[in-house]
Design an enzyme around this catalytic site. Structure first.
Site, PDB file in Angstrom:
ATOM      1  N   ARG A  76       0.751  -1.294   0.042  1.00  0.00           N
ATOM      2  CA  ARG A  76      -0.062  -0.085  -0.089  1.00  0.00           C
ATOM      3  C   ARG A  76       0.913   1.235   0.064  1.00  0.00           C
ATOM      4  O   ARG A  76       1.712   1.454   0.811  1.00  0.00           O
ATOM      5  CB  ARG A  76      -0.867  -0.061   1.073  1.00  0.00           C
ATOM      6  CG  ARG A  76      -1.646   1.237   1.457  1.00  0.00           C
ATOM      7  CD  ARG A  76      -2.720   0.969   2.485  1.00  0.00           C
ATOM      8  NE  ARG A  76      -3.486  -0.212   2.523  1.00  0.00           N
ATOM      9  CZ  ARG A  76      -3.890  -0.649   3.738  1.00  0.00           C
ATOM     10  NH1 ARG A  76      -3.695  -0.260   5.062  1.00  0.00           N
ATOM     11  NH2 ARG A  76      -4.621  -1.602   3.554  1.00  0.00           N
ATOM     12  N   ARG A 145      -1.526   6.642   9.709  1.00  0.00           N
ATOM     13  CA  ARG A 145      -1.162   6.327   8.467  1.00  0.00           C
ATOM     14  C   ARG A 145      -1.778   7.394   7.228  1.00  0.00           C
ATOM     15  O   ARG A 145      -1.611   8.655   7.638  1.00  0.00           O
ATOM     16  CB  ARG A 145      -2.515   4.976   8.316  1.00  0.00           C
ATOM     17  CG  ARG A 145      -2.074   3.991   9.083  1.00  0.00           C
ATOM     18  CD  ARG A 145      -3.058   2.823   8.920  1.00  0.00           C
ATOM     19  NE  ARG A 145      -2.557   1.620   9.732  1.00  0.00           N
ATOM     20  CZ  ARG A 145      -3.178   0.352   9.547  1.00  0.00           C
ATOM     21  NH1 ARG A 145      -4.284   0.231   8.671  1.00  0.00           N
ATOM     22  NH2 ARG A 145      -2.755  -0.682  10.264  1.00  0.00           N
ATOM     23  N   LYS A 213      -3.574   1.782  14.959  1.00  0.00           N
ATOM     24  CA  LYS A 213      -3.618   2.667  14.059  1.00  0.00           C
ATOM     25  C   LYS A 213      -3.948   3.893  14.050  1.00  0.00           C
ATOM     26  O   LYS A 213      -4.804   3.832  15.004  1.00  0.00           O
ATOM     27  CB  LYS A 213      -4.034   1.901  12.659  1.00  0.00           C
ATOM     28  CG  LYS A 213      -5.622   1.542  12.832  1.00  0.00           C
ATOM     29  CD  LYS A 213      -5.985   0.688  11.548  1.00  0.00           C
ATOM     30  CE  LYS A 213      -7.483  -0.159  11.862  1.00  0.00           C
ATOM     31  NZ  LYS A 213      -7.776  -0.705  10.889  1.00  0.00           N
ATOM     32  N   LYS A 215      -5.942   7.417  12.208  1.00  0.00           N
ATOM     33  CA  LYS A 215      -6.256   7.987  10.826  1.00  0.00           C
ATOM     34  C   LYS A 215      -6.701   9.438  10.752  1.00  0.00           C
ATOM     35  O   LYS A 215      -7.490   9.658  11.812  1.00  0.00           O
ATOM     36  CB  LYS A 215      -7.295   6.935  10.151  1.00  0.00           C
ATOM     37  CG  LYS A 215      -6.761   5.657  10.052  1.00  0.00           C
ATOM     38  CD  LYS A 215      -7.964   4.651   9.376  1.00  0.00           C
ATOM     39  CE  LYS A 215      -7.449   3.321   9.161  1.00  0.00           C
ATOM     40  NZ  LYS A 215      -8.519   2.320   8.770  1.00  0.00           N
ATOM     41  N   CYS A 434     -14.681  -3.352   0.230  1.00  0.00           N
ATOM     42  CA  CYS A 434     -13.326  -3.906   0.532  1.00  0.00           C
ATOM     43  C   CYS A 434     -12.771  -5.048  -0.438  1.00  0.00           C
ATOM     44  O   CYS A 434     -13.554  -5.767  -1.166  1.00  0.00           O
ATOM     45  CB  CYS A 434     -13.161  -4.316   2.012  1.00  0.00           C
ATOM     46  SG  CYS A 434     -14.093  -5.967   2.316  1.00  0.00           S
ATOM     47  N   CYS A 440      -7.737 -11.259   1.516  1.00  0.00           N
ATOM     48  CA  CYS A 440      -7.412 -10.909   2.745  1.00  0.00           C
ATOM     49  C   CYS A 440      -7.698 -12.096   3.745  1.00  0.00           C
ATOM     50  O   CYS A 440      -8.901 -12.885   3.599  1.00  0.00           O
ATOM     51  CB  CYS A 440      -8.653  -9.936   3.183  1.00  0.00           C
ATOM     52  SG  CYS A 440      -8.688  -9.228   4.645  1.00  0.00           S
ATOM     53  N   CYS A 479     -15.661  -8.392   6.194  1.00  0.00           N
ATOM     54  CA  CYS A 479     -15.562  -8.817   7.741  1.00  0.00           C
ATOM     55  C   CYS A 479     -15.988  -7.701   8.357  1.00  0.00           C
ATOM     56  O   CYS A 479     -16.135  -6.493   8.091  1.00  0.00           O
ATOM     57  CB  CYS A 479     -14.254  -9.344   8.003  1.00  0.00           C
ATOM     58  SG  CYS A 479     -13.003  -7.923   8.237  1.00  0.00           S
ATOM     59  N   CYS A 483     -13.051  -1.886   6.910  1.00  0.00           N
ATOM     60  CA  CYS A 483     -12.234  -1.248   6.071  1.00  0.00           C
ATOM     61  C   CYS A 483     -13.063  -0.375   4.940  1.00  0.00           C
ATOM     62  O   CYS A 483     -12.549   0.687   4.495  1.00  0.00           O
ATOM     63  CB  CYS A 483     -11.463  -2.060   5.275  1.00  0.00           C
ATOM     64  SG  CYS A 483     -10.096  -2.791   6.388  1.00  0.00           S
TER      65      CYS A 483
END
Length: 574
Positions: A76, A145, A213, A215, A434, A440, A479, A483
């Site tokens: 990424r 991120r 993380k 954001k 996603c 994944c 899931c 995302c």
């Protein structure tokens, strides 16, 4: 010897003992007998912008043959502000064909992902990305991120300021370790004895980095095209009477992930805590992040995001700690209004009369399809030059700053490759999915490969209600980690198992309210059975200007979710 009284999560020890994110990654790349790297390095490589994956479509077949899983890596890019020059696009497209699976994937973080990069090509791919004057450091991992901002920073001076701020705050919060250059770009090693010793330091992160993380997103009303309240830290542009940037409202505590069956986990919308000037904005970002660094949960990663820290301490106490570290108080939040969170699709002009094309990219996947050569068309546009590409948080691209002559040429290129600028419905142009299966590791169900098919079926239901052109936000993830930000969708799907999804309804069309669970474990036929009568009711009973998300709440279909900690409350499943 490990201190048994230290209850921190395993990842905390791993980070501290990693020699500033090196671990044994470099050594693992040299082991040609396997396509994998060690479990510890699998965690550390995330900080370098990569995840180890395998092709789950063929996992069972390979296991029967006693073969190793078909390991590969997702990479990424860090792309603060989302801008790419034509020259960079050409290089990124080359990488997709040389080292990846022949496609570029636009993410919901307004950047690119490559899939299918094998271990022996990892370093070559990283170096090729560096050759495009881009990098992948901190695109993943327990750090700040990729910083998202407005979809088109060329639209006005305020939008341009948002883009500039995105790059500035990204650079300020970037990890300082030299491990990235050492491992991937074959730079000088810290332990190189032929020169004075270099000592890595992380003035913001320390050796333990963040609990999870972090954001950031920047928005300019009335468009909430980055879902500002779905992120740990948000900035909302406030303008003065002359339309100039006066500063930013600041929101904290948004986040999407949760765990099925665990009501202690939940998505959450951010809270506006005050106003800061443009000169204060980077300092505010640093202090908000540092409070999370020090106050975040390091024992339970499922409750380690900033949203849970805010829930635990309260918004007021968190803001007071931020202000204490700043040495000044934030101003009172100022009025603003959002009206939508989608991207403008099609051609439109900015105030400077330049043309901009919002190009819908279904599921964010840029590749050539039979009769529809999307990747080839965009490369041809890049080769013609004279424009800039902007990657959006809704998995689309905007071709910016075209002249009238370039507009005509771009239209011709797209038409020659079978690309239609228009979308088949308002539902489709407001869709996000996603990646999910087959790559994944967390996916429980399909997403990218299923949502387009589902929308095609639902378009028949929309036609029955006369709603084909109405904008309704629909999102799907494989899931519950969120995302694709499904909990901010008017119609949201979250995978439970192959072919089955939880269906959520009732988020605000402008991205200010979460949705609510409506039905559990539903497959395609049941989804249509549930949604078609709601579409018909919406068409007949809606108030003027009422969005689908607002309607299902007013009609009593679902209760409103007034905050993340009420996400699991007042659920009446059908």
């Amino acid at each position: 010897m490990t201190d048994k009284t230290d209850k921190r999560a395993r990842n905390e020890f791993l980070k501290e003992e990693s020699h500033f994110l090196r671990g044994t990654i470099a050594d693992g790349l040299a082991h040609v007998e396997t396509g994998a790297i060690s479990d510890d390095d699998t965690q550390l490589i995330k900080f370098h912008g990569s995840y180890m994956q395998d092709d789950r479509d063929i996992r069972g077949e390979r296991a029967k043959k006693k073969l190793e899983k078909a390991f590969s890596f997702m990479i990424r890019l860090r792309l603060p502000g989302g801008l790419v020059s034509p020259e960079q696009w050409i290089k990124l497209d080359d990488i997709a064909g040389t080292y990846a699976n022949g496609s570029l994937r636009l993410t919901t973080r307004a950047t690119f992902q490559y899939h299918g990069v094998i271990k022996s090509n990892l370093r070559r791919t990283m170096q090729a990305i560096n050759g495009a004057c881009l990098d992948t450091i901190a695109a993943c991992g327990d750090v700040n991120r990729n910083v998202m901002c407005v979809a088109n920073p060329f639209f006005s001076p305020v939008h341009a300021a948002a883009g500039e701020f995105a790059r500035k705050v990204s650079d300020h919060l970037l990890p300082k370790t030299s491990a990235y250059h050492e491992i991937w770009l074959e730079g000088d090693k810290v332990e190189d004895m032929s020169r004075p010793a270099v000592v890595d330091t992380e003035p913001l992160y320390g050796t333990h980095y963040l609990p999870r993380k972090f954001k950031i997103v920047i928005a300019v009303p009335p468009h909430n095209d980055g879902d500002v309240f779905a992120h740990d830290l948000g900035y909302i542009a406030i303008t003065n009477a002359k339309g100039e940037l006066a500063g930013w409202n600041v929101s904290i505590g948004g986040g999407m992930g949760m765990t099925h069956g665990d009501t202690a986990t939940f998505p959450r919308t951010g809270d506006v805590i005050g106003f800061c000037t443009p000169e204060q904005a980077v300092d505010v970002a640093e202090k908000v992040m540092l409070v999370q660094r020090d106050w975040g949960n390091r024992e339970n990663r499922a409750n380690a995001r900033l949203k849970y820290t805010v829930e635990r301490f309260g918004v007021d106490k968190y803001r007071e700690e931020v202000e204490s570290r700043l040495g000044y108080k934030l101003g009172e939040a100022r009025p603003f209004k959002f009206t939508s969170m989608g991207d403008p699709i099609g051609w439109y002009q900015g105030p400077d009369k330049k043309w901009h094309l919002g190009l819908f990219i279904e599921a964010g996947r840029i590749r050539d399809f039979p009769g529809r050569h999307l990747r080839t068309a965009i490369r041809e546009i890049a080769e013609a030059g004279g424009i800039t590409f902007s990657v959006t948080g809704n998995q689309n691209i905007i071709i910016c700053n075209a002249s009238a002559k370039q507009k005509t040429r771009i239209d011709a290129i797209l038409k020659s490759h079978g690309i239609d600028i228009a979308t088949s419905s308002g539902l489709r142009r407001n869709s996000i999915s996603c990646v999910a299966l087959p790559t994944c590791a967390l996916a429980l169900a399909e997403s990218e490969r299923f949502l387009p098919e589902l929308i095609t079926t639902l378009e028949d239901s929309l036609d029955k209600a006369g709603l084909r052109n109405d904008d309704i936000v629909i999102r799907m993830t494989g899931c519950p980690n969120g995302c694709g930000r499904p909990y901010m969708a008017e119609i949201g799907f979250v995978g439970r198992s192959p072919g089955l999804y939880n269906l959520y309804l009732g988020a605000a069309h402008e991205g200010t309210r979460l949705n609510k669970l409506y039905a559990q474990d539903v497959g395609k036929a049941r989804i249509v059975e549930l949604l078609e009568p709601l579409f018909v009711r919406y068409a007949k009973e809606r108030d003027e200007g009422e969005s689908f998300g607002d309607f299902v709440i007013r009609a009593g279909v679902v209760k409103p979710t007034l905050g993340g900690n009420t996400f699991h409350d007042d659920i009446a499943l059908v």
